[in-house]
Scaffold this motif. Structure first.
Motif: not given
Length: 135
Positions: A61, A64-67, A69, A89, A92
């Motif tokens: 996190r 800033d990795m999405p939940i 993933d 990631h 992105r």
């Protein structure tokens, strides 16, 4: 299950793993990191055996990795899948970085404009508009 000595109240666990209490509560609601149990008063408690997963969550996190993933990683993604998650990631993040660079260029272009009177006279700003992404 572990004995009571292994139990950590949410605040102590949060401090140990580098997450905040609200983050832990959110991850519980999202079924990402459920507490090991609850006390008779309803307070969440965690165990030292959960520190690894919590630290992985904190690390992923923090970049800033999405939940979704993070969940895939925690659910046991193999090496190839984990590598693809990281590659995707990074792509992105690169796209976001490019968007921010465009915004910075637009701000620079606007800041180099002479004073406009009145400031709402659009005709003096039109040549800058193609460089400004509009959302």
């Amino acid at each position: 299950m572990s004995d009571h000595r292994d139990r950590l109240q949410i605040g102590a666990f949060a401090e140990l793993v580098g997450l905040s209490i609200p983050q832990l509560r959110r991850y519980d609601r999202l079924s990402l990191l459920a507490p090991a149990g609850r006390s008779s008063a309803g307070y969440r408690y965690y165990t030292t055996g959960q520190t690894g997963a919590a630290r992985i969550i904190a690390l992923l996190r923090s970049v800033d990795m999405p939940i979704a993933d993070v969940r895939r990683v925690l659910q046991g993604a193999d090496d190839a899948e984990r590598q693809q998650i990281l590659i995707d990631h990074r792509a992105r993040l690169e796209a976001r970085l490019n968007e921010v660079r465009c915004l910075l260029e637009a701000v620079d272009a606007i800041s180099q404009e002479p004073t406009v009177n009145p400031p709402t006279d659009l005709s003096t700003w039109l040549h800058v508009m193609p460089r400004v992404p509009v959302s």
